[in-house]
Design an enzyme around this catalytic site. Sequence first.
Site, short mmCIF file in Angstrom:
data_model
loop_
_atom_site.label_atom_id
_atom_site.label_comp_id
_atom_site.label_asym_id
_atom_site.label_seq_id
_atom_site.Cartn_x
_atom_site.Cartn_y
_atom_site.Cartn_z
N TYR A 1 -8.01 -5.23 -2.08
CA TYR A 1 -8.20 -4.18 -3.18
C TYR A 1 -9.31 -4.47 -4.27
O TYR A 1 -9.87 -3.67 -5.00
CB TYR A 1 -7.15 -3.60 -3.80
CG TYR A 1 -6.12 -2.99 -2.95
CD1 TYR A 1 -6.44 -2.46 -1.62
CD2 TYR A 1 -4.88 -2.07 -3.55
CE1 TYR A 1 -5.70 -1.69 -0.98
CE2 TYR A 1 -4.36 -1.35 -2.81
CZ TYR A 1 -4.43 -1.14 -1.59
OH TYR A 1 -3.69 -0.29 -0.84
N GLY B 1 -2.85 -9.41 3.81
CA GLY B 1 -2.54 -10.23 2.68
C GLY B 1 -1.17 -10.59 2.43
O GLY B 1 -0.25 -11.00 3.10
N VAL B 2 -0.75 -10.62 0.84
CA VAL B 2 0.49 -10.80 0.50
C VAL B 2 1.48 -10.05 1.17
O VAL B 2 2.69 -10.45 1.58
CB VAL B 2 0.65 -11.07 -1.21
CG1 VAL B 2 0.84 -9.63 -1.56
CG2 VAL B 2 1.64 -11.98 -1.30
N ASP B 3 1.40 -8.70 1.56
CA ASP B 3 2.10 -7.67 2.10
C ASP B 3 2.54 -8.28 3.41
O ASP B 3 3.75 -8.35 3.81
CB ASP B 3 1.50 -6.50 1.98
CG ASP B 3 2.34 -5.23 2.48
OD1 ASP B 3 3.75 -5.52 2.60
OD2 ASP B 3 1.73 -4.21 2.32
N ASN C 1 1.02 -1.24 0.04
CA ASN C 1 -0.18 0.09 -0.10
C ASN C 1 0.89 1.15 -0.05
O ASN C 1 2.08 0.98 0.19
CB ASN C 1 -0.75 -0.03 1.16
CG ASN C 1 -0.33 -0.16 2.52
OD1 ASN C 1 0.48 0.92 2.75
ND2 ASN C 1 -0.61 -1.14 3.29
N THR D 1 -5.99 -7.85 -6.36
CA THR D 1 -7.09 -8.92 -6.59
C THR D 1 -7.56 -9.51 -5.15
O THR D 1 -8.40 -10.38 -5.08
CB THR D 1 -6.58 -10.17 -7.48
OG1 THR D 1 -5.61 -10.84 -6.96
CG2 THR D 1 -6.51 -9.58 -8.85
N GLY D 2 -6.89 -9.02 -4.18
CA GLY D 2 -7.32 -9.48 -2.74
C GLY D 2 -8.10 -8.50 -2.14
O GLY D 2 -9.37 -8.20 -2.60
#
Length: 176
Positions: free
Chosen positions: A130, A37-39, A29, A127-128
């Site tokens: 967001y 998520g992936v972050d 972000n 795609t998560g």
Amino acid sequence: MPATLSARIQLVQGDITRQEVSAIVNAANSSLLGGGGVDGAIHRAGGPQILEECRQIRARQGGCKTGEAVITTGGRLPAAHVIHTVGPVWNGGHKGEPELLAHCYRNSLRLAEEKSLASVAFPGISTGIYGYPKAEAAAIAVHEVRQWLAAHEFPEKVVFVAFDEENRRLYEQKLR
Ligand code: ADP
């Protein structure tokens, strides 16, 4: 087993933090200070050095705008680098989302090229949390990567990492 779809594009289903590539791409972000998520998974697996470099970038340039990308160490990850890019939040599709998502892929690939990185792995940016529709996002990802590879020597290889079965099928369709 990764499916080889062309000499320079692979598709795998799994966890991007486990990929043995030169760089993995993070769906960050704009604060660059980590998130879910992936972050979250990347910072947990890679350790504090990644966040430290993100903080330094923030101090220099005040975060990262939507569509742009920055690069840090991979810390303890198998990947030497993390490319952090900020995807657009899906708002119905008429707020420039497709172009911004395309910028994420192009700007990430440009950083990889500048550093002559051999291989880069991408998750499904936006795609998560967001909310970008997965099929549309996969189409943009595949289109941008193909265009880039056709015109550039680096990165030599791109790996699409689908976190789930649905995403893997979508990428398979687009790559066919
Ligand atoms: P965004 O905020 O850009 O939507 P998310 O992290 O919420 O980012 O999701 C982006 C994509 O990454 C989603 O498709 C999600 O399923 C996927 N994802 C989440 N964790 C991982 C992981 N460890 N490896 C690969 N992909 C992941």
